[in-house]
Write a protein that holds these residues in place. Structure first.
Motif, PDB file in Angstrom:
ATOM      1  N   LEU A   1      47.238  28.590  40.634  1.00  7.48           N
ATOM      2  CA  LEU A   1      47.774  29.173  41.862  1.00  7.48           C
ATOM      3  C   LEU A   1      48.954  28.379  42.405  1.00  7.48           C
ATOM      4  O   LEU A   1      49.196  28.328  43.600  1.00  7.48           O
ATOM      5  CB  LEU A   1      46.661  29.278  42.927  1.00  7.48           C
ATOM      6  CG  LEU A   1      45.402  30.047  42.483  1.00  7.48           C
ATOM      7  CD1 LEU A   1      44.370  30.026  43.600  1.00  7.48           C
ATOM      8  CD2 LEU A   1      45.734  31.471  42.076  1.00  7.48           C
ATOM      9  N   ASP A   2      49.705  27.736  41.468  1.00  4.22           N
ATOM     10  CA  ASP A   2      50.917  26.988  41.809  1.00  4.22           C
ATOM     11  C   ASP A   2      50.655  25.813  42.753  1.00  4.22           C
ATOM     12  O   ASP A   2      51.548  25.373  43.486  1.00  4.22           O
ATOM     13  CB  ASP A   2      51.986  27.908  42.403  1.00  4.22           C
ATOM     14  CG  ASP A   2      52.631  28.784  41.344  1.00  4.22           C
ATOM     15  OD1 ASP A   2      52.724  28.319  40.182  1.00  4.22           O
ATOM     16  OD2 ASP A   2      53.035  29.912  41.660  1.00  4.22           O
TER      17      ASP A   2
ATOM     18  N   ALA B   1      38.415  33.616  36.164  1.00  2.68           N
ATOM     19  CA  ALA B   1      39.199  32.530  36.752  1.00  2.68           C
ATOM     20  C   ALA B   1      40.393  33.060  37.542  1.00  2.68           C
ATOM     21  O   ALA B   1      40.777  32.486  38.564  1.00  2.68           O
ATOM     22  CB  ALA B   1      39.670  31.577  35.654  1.00  2.68           C
ATOM     23  N   GLY B   2      40.977  34.147  37.086  1.00  9.01           N
ATOM     24  CA  GLY B   2      42.125  34.712  37.786  1.00  9.01           C
ATOM     25  C   GLY B   2      41.767  35.490  39.030  1.00  9.01           C
ATOM     26  O   GLY B   2      42.654  35.912  39.779  1.00  9.01           O
ATOM     27  N   ASP B   3      40.454  35.680  39.269  1.00  8.37           N
ATOM     28  CA  ASP B   3      40.003  36.476  40.411  1.00  8.37           C
ATOM     29  C   ASP B   3      39.675  35.635  41.638  1.00  8.37           C
ATOM     30  O   ASP B   3      39.384  36.190  42.697  1.00  8.37           O
ATOM     31  CB  ASP B   3      38.742  37.275  40.037  1.00  8.37           C
ATOM     32  CG  ASP B   3      38.949  38.183  38.846  1.00  8.37           C
ATOM     33  OD1 ASP B   3      40.071  38.695  38.692  1.00  8.37           O
ATOM     34  OD2 ASP B   3      37.989  38.388  38.076  1.00  8.37           O
ATOM     35  N   VAL B   4      39.666  34.306  41.498  1.00 10.57           N
ATOM     36  CA  VAL B   4      39.162  33.463  42.584  1.00 10.57           C
ATOM     37  C   VAL B   4      40.230  32.463  43.033  1.00 10.57           C
ATOM     38  O   VAL B   4      41.135  32.109  42.278  1.00 10.57           O
ATOM     39  CB  VAL B   4      37.891  32.694  42.153  1.00 10.57           C
ATOM     40  CG1 VAL B   4      36.830  33.668  41.672  1.00 10.57           C
ATOM     41  CG2 VAL B   4      38.187  31.660  41.070  1.00 10.57           C
ATOM     42  N   VAL B   5      40.085  32.025  44.286  1.00  5.24           N
ATOM     43  CA  VAL B   5      40.935  30.961  44.827  1.00  5.24           C
ATOM     44  C   VAL B   5      40.226  29.624  44.642  1.00  5.24           C
ATOM     45  O   VAL B   5      40.803  28.644  44.176  1.00  5.24           O
ATOM     46  CB  VAL B   5      41.250  31.218  46.318  1.00  5.24           C
ATOM     47  CG1 VAL B   5      42.072  30.071  46.897  1.00  5.24           C
ATOM     48  CG2 VAL B   5      41.997  32.527  46.471  1.00  5.24           C
TER      49      VAL B   5
ATOM     50  N   LEU C   1      37.777  34.328  47.581  1.00  8.97           N
ATOM     51  CA  LEU C   1      38.536  35.356  46.891  1.00  8.97           C
ATOM     52  C   LEU C   1      39.892  35.556  47.566  1.00  8.97           C
ATOM     53  O   LEU C   1      40.071  35.190  48.740  1.00  8.97           O
ATOM     54  CB  LEU C   1      37.747  36.668  46.903  1.00  8.97           C
ATOM     55  CG  LEU C   1      36.340  36.600  46.306  1.00  8.97           C
ATOM     56  CD1 LEU C   1      35.570  37.873  46.624  1.00  8.97           C
ATOM     57  CD2 LEU C   1      36.414  36.377  44.805  1.00  8.97           C
ATOM     58  N   PRO C   2      40.861  36.115  46.846  1.00 15.19           N
ATOM     59  CA  PRO C   2      42.145  36.411  47.473  1.00 15.19           C
ATOM     60  C   PRO C   2      41.954  37.331  48.685  1.00 15.19           C
ATOM     61  O   PRO C   2      41.054  38.162  48.709  1.00 15.19           O
ATOM     62  CB  PRO C   2      42.926  37.116  46.359  1.00 15.19           C
ATOM     63  CG  PRO C   2      42.300  36.624  45.092  1.00 15.19           C
ATOM     64  CD  PRO C   2      40.845  36.446  45.410  1.00 15.19           C
ATOM     65  N   GLY C   3      42.778  37.142  49.691  1.00 17.75           N
ATOM     66  CA  GLY C   3      42.663  37.967  50.878  1.00 17.75           C
ATOM     67  C   GLY C   3      41.746  37.400  51.932  1.00 17.75           C
ATOM     68  O   GLY C   3      41.525  38.027  52.976  1.00 17.75           O
TER      69      GLY C   3
END
Length: 274
Positions: free
Chosen positions: A67-68, A263-267, A231-233
């Motif tokens: 996430l940079d 892995a791409g679904d979570v913060v 999660l995002p949002g």
């Protein structure tokens, strides 16, 4: 170890060059300093570099995580490298590559005497604190897709140099007078372990994938924990992490039922209550 040592020598370029000459299917590019080894390795991949190139920065000034997120360590305190690979496995298997990397880094650190485990998906923990971070990126090249496997391992940081309280280093985690391995040893052992695990996974088909999943799960600190998944949002869910499924997703039993997250679904995934 609580403070910085007085001398932190640069990596021994001659010793590393000699060692890499003896490692099959690996080649070394050692840079005194780089903003990001993943960025350099991606450039080399696009230019046609063969699989097995290892880009090492003696000092990385702008490391990147998921996430940079960015991080930097003082010169002479960490091992930072990126391994360029060209996987031939089916695209559906690619999500396992970050997990494989975290698992094999932890395996190499255990061989050096540390009680290292992996926090899903690929953070490496010692004493429940993060000692290494992994970032795997897919890069499109004229020769087909490449995977840039980046790792940063805290070797010689003191407590007062840690970026966050939840981090640690091999020096801090050394117990009972155990000698802290030098950065050259850590680099060579970790790179060899990642390449060996990757080769076995690539060549072994379904049987190797099954062994990887079982071995990963057995050494995953997240499984069995009560966790909060951010999660995002801004949404989150809590439950018990019970398994990692065949696609590398974390299985979480919540009051509303069983959820699976990639892995791409979570913060973040953290122990519940923290």
């Amino acid at each position: 170890m609580t403070g910085a040592p007085t001398s932190r020598p640069p990596l021994d370029s001659s010793a590393l060059a000699e060692a890499f000459d003896k490692l099959p299917d690996l080649s070394l590019e050692l840079l005194p300093e780089a903003a990001s080894t993943n960025q350099v390795a991606a450039e080399r991949a696009r230019a046609g570099a063969p699989e097995g190139l290892v880009v090492v920065a003696d000092h990385q000034t702008a490391g990147r995580g998921r996430l940079d997120r960015t991080w930097e360590t003082p010169p002479g305190t960490a091992v930072t490298f990126s391994l360029m690979l060209r996987p031939s496995v089916a695209p559906a298997a690619w999500p396992w590559l970050p997990l494989l990397t975290g698992h094999t880094v932890a395996k190499a650190l255990r061989a050096l005497g540390y009680d290292a485990r992996v926090k899903w998906p690929n953070d490496v923990l010692v004493d429940d604190r993060k000692v290494a971070g992994i970032l795997v990126e897919r890069v499109e090249t004229p020769d087909g897709p490449a995977a840039i496997v980046g790792a940063g391992i805290n070797v010689d940081l003191g407590e007062d140099e840690l970026p966050v309280a939840t981090a640690t280093s091999l020096g801090i985690a050394a117990h009972d007078g155990t000698a802290v391995p030098d950065r050259e040893t850590v680099l060579l052992d970790v790179v060899a372990a990642v390449r060996e695990g990757y080769d076995a996974w690539q060549a072994g088909g379904e049987a190797a994938a099954s062994r990887l999943a079982a071995s990963y799960s057995a050494n995953c600190a997240t499984i069995g924990q009560e966790v909060r998944v951010d999660l995002p949002g801004g949404e989150s869910m809590t439950g018990t992490a019970t398994a990692v499924d065949p696609d590398g997703r974390l299985v979480v039993d919540t009051v509303g039922g069983t959820e699976r997250v990639g892995a791409g679904d979570v913060v973040h995934v953290r122990p519940a209550g923290k």
